[in-house]
Design an enzyme around this catalytic site. Structure first.
Site: not given
Ligand SMILES: *[C@@H]1O[C@H](CO)[C@@H](O)[C@H](O)[C@H]1NC(C)=O
Ligand SMILES: *[C@@H]1O[C@H](CO)[C@@H](O)[C@H](O)[C@H]1NC(C)=O
Length: 994
Positions: A727, A706, A708-709, A828
């Site tokens: 991550k 994945g 993400g930003g 979030d």
């Protein structure tokens, strides 16, 4: 600073008269003749002032301010007058002489040596209670010939009582309670014939009690010597003290018998002789003490029977004869004592039918009969005393069955009957005693199951049912006993699984389930009982692996799991469990290396023997094969979560903070540019780093799951086969965040300490000039977004599952908002951040951007949410609070119900005023908004779906104050609802049932 704790005395007369009184020296024929240290002489007023000021000057500095009123007047040569200048703590007589000095609790620090008593011989009362006076009591205190009240209690005075004290013939109150006075009590104390109160307690006084006290002080009302080192007998002359009401001689080394003459103390109300070496019988004359309310004789060596005359002590209310050698049948006259409230006879050799005798004592509140030889049949008697608070019948020979009427004792907080011969089942009615805090039925012959009514015991702290013959399961209701500190069910015949609900006993310190027939796994929830210190599961039939979470218990000290079938290796979490003192894992199927902590490395072979393949440096075990460094962390169960929200610099702040927190010393000299690794929660973070680089082939995109930003998420398989989510942050360095580090210290700590079954765990992080990453729990099921966006998956995703995932998310948020202090806001919540495990349970991930809410600090905020989920107020206010998460949850819930992001629906809601919104919603049938990819819910499920929808709409209310709290949402979702309406009649606009 101006601590005017002391009352002030007021000037009593305007006359300033120089006293011409002369006070003759007191002496007495049969005592050593006493002489004042100085010739008593004419004392001028100036002498008084000088004496007080000299003393003041000698005191510790901080007293100077308090005593600032003690000063000569501004007019240089004028003589200051303590009386008309209102000197603090000083009072005067009509003749204008200092008669009272009261500095009670004034924090005076100094000695009495510099207080010239010879110059203060008009003093009547001297009160210096509760200060920090040290040094000795000066012998010139004998000069205070008019003194009648001397209170020196609670100071640090040492040395002996000066014999000159006997010169104070007018004294009626004398207390040096709680000092460090040593030596003998002088005979001269008997010269203070007016004494009413004599308190020498809590010192280190030795020798015998002087006989002059008993011979001369016939006005004594209060005589108190407790907690000293007095020896010798209690003299028979004690009978002279006929006015005595209170006698405290406890905690000394007095020996010999209690004199028969004690019966002459007609006025005595409170007689406390406990904790001495008294011997002999309790004199029967004690029956004469008709005013006696309190009689404490425990901890002596008294023998013989309790005299029948006890029954005459009509006022008796508290009696403690515990820990003596009393024997024989308890006199039945005890049953006459109607006032009796506290009865303690523990640890004697008493026999007889005590419970029947006590049946009439209806005021009894606490009863302690433990450790005697009482042998009644318990079923026929007692148990109906409604006032009873505590009863201990342990270690006797009581027999018979527990009566259901015990449950009527609504006020009972402690019930102990351990180590008797009680048989039969535990009556379910016992649950009626719902205030119980301690229930100990251990070591009897109880049979049957553990009653399910035990879930009434919401206050229970200690439950001991061990060493009986109990059968069946450990009931699930055990989880309701949320205050429990200690649970012992050992040595019964309990079978079945250990209920996972036991993990709800969050306060539990001590858990013993050993020697039963329990099977199944050790529930990992045991590892979430953060207070746990001692765990004994030995001698059962447990299988499976040791839960990782056990090694994370912060206070874990003793682990006994021997004689089971536990397999696998010992989780590496144990290598940080430094609190462990003792382990026994013998007779299992364990293999692999022992963790590198003393409890394992220094343990005896016996603690590890008879396993499948343990290795380590312990004598008797084979050495572990040498492995390369990368394998050392083989058990690391790290798990990851995709983190897509959050802001880079916050996360980097967290990283730096984490580092600082662990290694605050190193952070100072750390060089951003260098290739140095600075990492981690685990102490061999470098290895984790290397392993992860290897496992992801240097973050090869093949492993990426994945993007993400601010980072990409990789799946990494550790050398031992475990999966973690990593991550990797895009730009780790660059930010000068040293100021933020301190600010986030607590936050980061809290994030790693969160333990909740619906929250993805953050295990740690690595940071390096090349790569920085966070390591999370890996969940197989992917994200909720995946689930909803792929049609095939969504079709499998039934209503029940959807609702239950929303419950999971609500629980997680309710926990963070309401059970953490200060509350943690996620900021979030979105379908990307809700991950599923293989059982389709929801787990909230990505707390990288969570921020602590501290109502008293200024709120540092930055937009951290995901577009489409963020509460509207965030556009115009920086105030982030729990209600932002509530809004995001509402969006998420609508998304789950509708199968797609509800942006149109929400803009529709916002396009109208709330009143007209509700009105127009009345016409919008629920059916129209549901995800069409799956069939309509059945009637019962539809009601749940409706409830969720209504809740969701209330959550996205534009005004934060009108949104419910997550706790309310979570409670509503758990509620059983019943409505008879079918789906097509239900409309969304119906107000929520509250
Ligand atoms: C002495 O001061 C204490 C504390 O201010 C006060 O409680 C006590 O009553 C005073 N004694 C007299 C005799 O006024
Ligand atoms: C008595 O003295 C000992 C040391 O000599 C000290 O530790 C203790 O605190 C003192 N106790 C009081 C009440 O002053």
């Amino acid at each position: 600073m101006d601590k005017h704790l002391c009352s002030q005395f007021f000037f009593l007369g305007l006359l300033l008269v120089l006293s011409t009184t002369f006070f003759p020296i007191v002496s007495a024929s049969h005592f050593t003749t006493l002489k004042p240290n100085e010739e008593a002489k004419e004392i001028s007023h100036e002498n008084e002032v000088a004496a007080l000021l000299k003393w003041k000057a000698s005191l510790d500095n901080k007293c100077q301010l308090l005593l600032s009123s003690w000063a000569t007047t501004t007019n240089t040569n004028a003589i200051s007058n303590p009386c008309n200048n209102n000197w603090f703590g000083i009072g005067c007589n009509k003749a204008g002489r200092v008669a009272y000095l009261n500095l009670t609790s004034c924090d005076i620090r100094g000695t009495l040596r510099n207080l010239n008593f010879s110059s203060l011989n008009h003093l009547l009362r001297l009160e210096l209670y509760n200060n920090s006076l040290y040094g000795t009591i000066p012998s010139n205190i004998g000069n205070l010939s008019k003194l009648y009240y001397l209170e020196l209690g609670s100071n640090f005075l040492s040395g002996p009582i000066p014999p000159e004290i006997g010169l104070l013939a007018n004294m009626w109150f004398f207390s040096i309670y709680h000092n460090n006075i040593t030596g003998h009590v002088p005979q001269q104390i008997g010269l203070m014939r007016e004494l009413v109160t004599l308190d020498l307690g809590f010192n280190s006084i030795t020798g015998m009690i002087p006989s002059t006290i008993f011979g001369n002080l016939s006005d004594l009302y209060f005589l108190s010597f407790p907690k000293n080192e007095l020896r010798g007998y209690i003299p028979s002359s004690i009978g002279n003290l006929t006015k005595l009401e209170i006698l405290y001689l406890y905690k000394n080394r007095l020996s010999g018998p209690i004199p028969e003459e004690i019966g002459m103390l007609k006025s005595i109300r409170d007689l406390e002789l406990f904790d001495n070496h008294l011997t002999g019988h309790i004199p029967s004359s004690i029956g004469n003490l008709s005013n006696l309310t309190i009689l404490l004789l425990r901890l002596n060596n008294l023998t013989g029977r309790i005299p029948e005359e006890f029954g005459m002590l009509n006022s008796l209310y508290d009696i403690d004869l515990g820990v003596n050698n009393l024997e024989g049948d308890i006199p039945s006259s005890i049953g006459n004592l109607e006032q009796l409230t506290y009865l303690a006879l523990y640890e004697n050799n008493l026999t007889g039918n005590i419970l029947i005798i006590l049946k009439n004592c209806t005021n009894l509140y606490r009863i302690d009969l433990r450790g005697n030889k009482f042998s009644e049949n318990i079923s026929e008697t007692f148990g109906i005393n409604l006032n009873l608070d505590y009863i201990d019948l342990s270690d006797n020979r009581f027999h018979g069955e527990l009566d259901a009427t015990w449950g009527v004792c609504r006020g009972l907080t402690g019930f102990k009957i351990s180590n008797n011969y009680i048989s039969g089942n535990i009556p379910g009615e016992l649950g009626g005693a719902y205030q119980l805090q301690v229930l100990d039925l251990s070591s009897n012959q109880l049979m049957g199951i553990i009653p399910r009514t035990f879930d009434n015991f919401m206050e229970l702290l200690e439950l001991r049912l061990n060493d009986n013959r109990l059968l069946g399961d450990i009931p699930l209701i055990i989880g309701k006993l949320s205050k429990l500190l200690s649970l012992n069910l050992a040595r019964n015949n309990l079978s079945g699984l250990i209920p996972t609900q036991i993990g709800d006993c969050k306060e539990l310190v001590d858990l013993n389930l050993s020697q039963n027939a329990l099977d199944g796994n050790i529930p990992f929830q045991i590892g979430e009982m953060n207070a746990l210190e001692t765990l004994d599961l030995s001698y059962n039939r447990l299988i499976g692996e040791l839960p990782w979470q056990l090694g994370e218990l912060k206070s874990f000290q003793v682990m006994k799991i021997s004689h089971n079938e536990i397999s696998g290796s010992i989780p590496s979490s144990f290598s940080q469990c430094l609190s462990l003192i003792s382990v026994n894992i013998s007779y299992n199927q364990l293999e692999g290396a022992l963790p590198n902590i003393p409890a394992f490395q220094k343990g005896p072979f016996e603690a590890f023997r008879n396993n499948k393949g343990l290795c380590g440096d312990v004598a008797g075990l084979k050495a572990c094969p040498r492995v390369n460094r990368g394998n050392k962390k083989r058990d690391t169960k790290l798990i990851i979560l995709p983190m897509l929200g959050g802001i880079v610099f916050l996360i980097v702040a967290l990283l730096l903070t984490s580092l600082t927190y662990r290694r605050s010393a190193r952070i100072e000299s750390r060089n951003h540019q260098s290739g140095d690794l600075f990492s981690v929660w685990s102490f061999d973070g470098k290895m984790v780093y290397e392993e992860i680089i290897k496992a992801t082939e240097d973050f090869n995109s093949n492993h990426c799951i994945g993007v993400g930003g601010n980072g990409s998420v990789f799946k990494a398989k550790m050398p031992n086969g475990q999966l973690v989510a990593v991550k990797k942050l895009h730009t780790p360095e660059t930010i000068g965040l040293s100021n933020l580090i301190e600010g986030f210290r607590n936050e980061i700590r809290a994030l790693t300490e969160i333990r909740h079954r619906n929250i993805v765990k953050l295990y740690g992080f690595c940071s390096h000039a090349l790569h920085s990453f966070l390591v999370y729990e890996f969940l197989e099921g992917g994200s909720l977004l995946d689930m909803l966006s792929k049609d095939e998956k969504a079709m499998e995703f039934k209503w029940i599952t959807r609702i239950s995932i929303l419950k999971d998310v609500a629980n997680a948020l309710a926990y963070m908002h309401h059970d953490c202090s200060p509350p943690i806001i996620h900021r979030d919540i979105s379908s990307k951040n809700v991950l599923l495990d293989t059982g389709n349970r929801g787990h909230v991930s990505d707390f990288g951007s969570a921020k602590f809410l501290n109502p008293h600090s200024s709120n540092w905020t930055a937009f951290a949410g995901t577009y489409g989920y963020a509460a509207p107020e965030l556009a115009y206010t920086m105030e982030v609070n729990e209600k932002c998460d509530v809004y995001s949850f509402g969006v998420l819930a609508l998304e789950v119900i509708m199968g797609k992001h509800p942006s149109d629906f929400i803009s529709y809601i916002f396009s109208t005023s709330s009143a007209s919104m509700l009105k127009s919603l009345d016409h919008k049938m629920l059916k129209d908004v549901l995800d069409k990819r799956i069939s309509s819910p059945s009637i019962e499920v539809a009601e749940k779906v409706l409830l969720v929808t209504k809740l969701a709409i209330s959550c996205v209310h534009s005004t934060p104050q009108f949104r419910p709290t997550m706790k309310q949402v979570s409670v509503q979702l758990s509620r059983k609802i019943s409505t008879s309406k079918g789906l097509s009649f239900v409309t969304i606009g119906e107000p929520l049932a509250s």
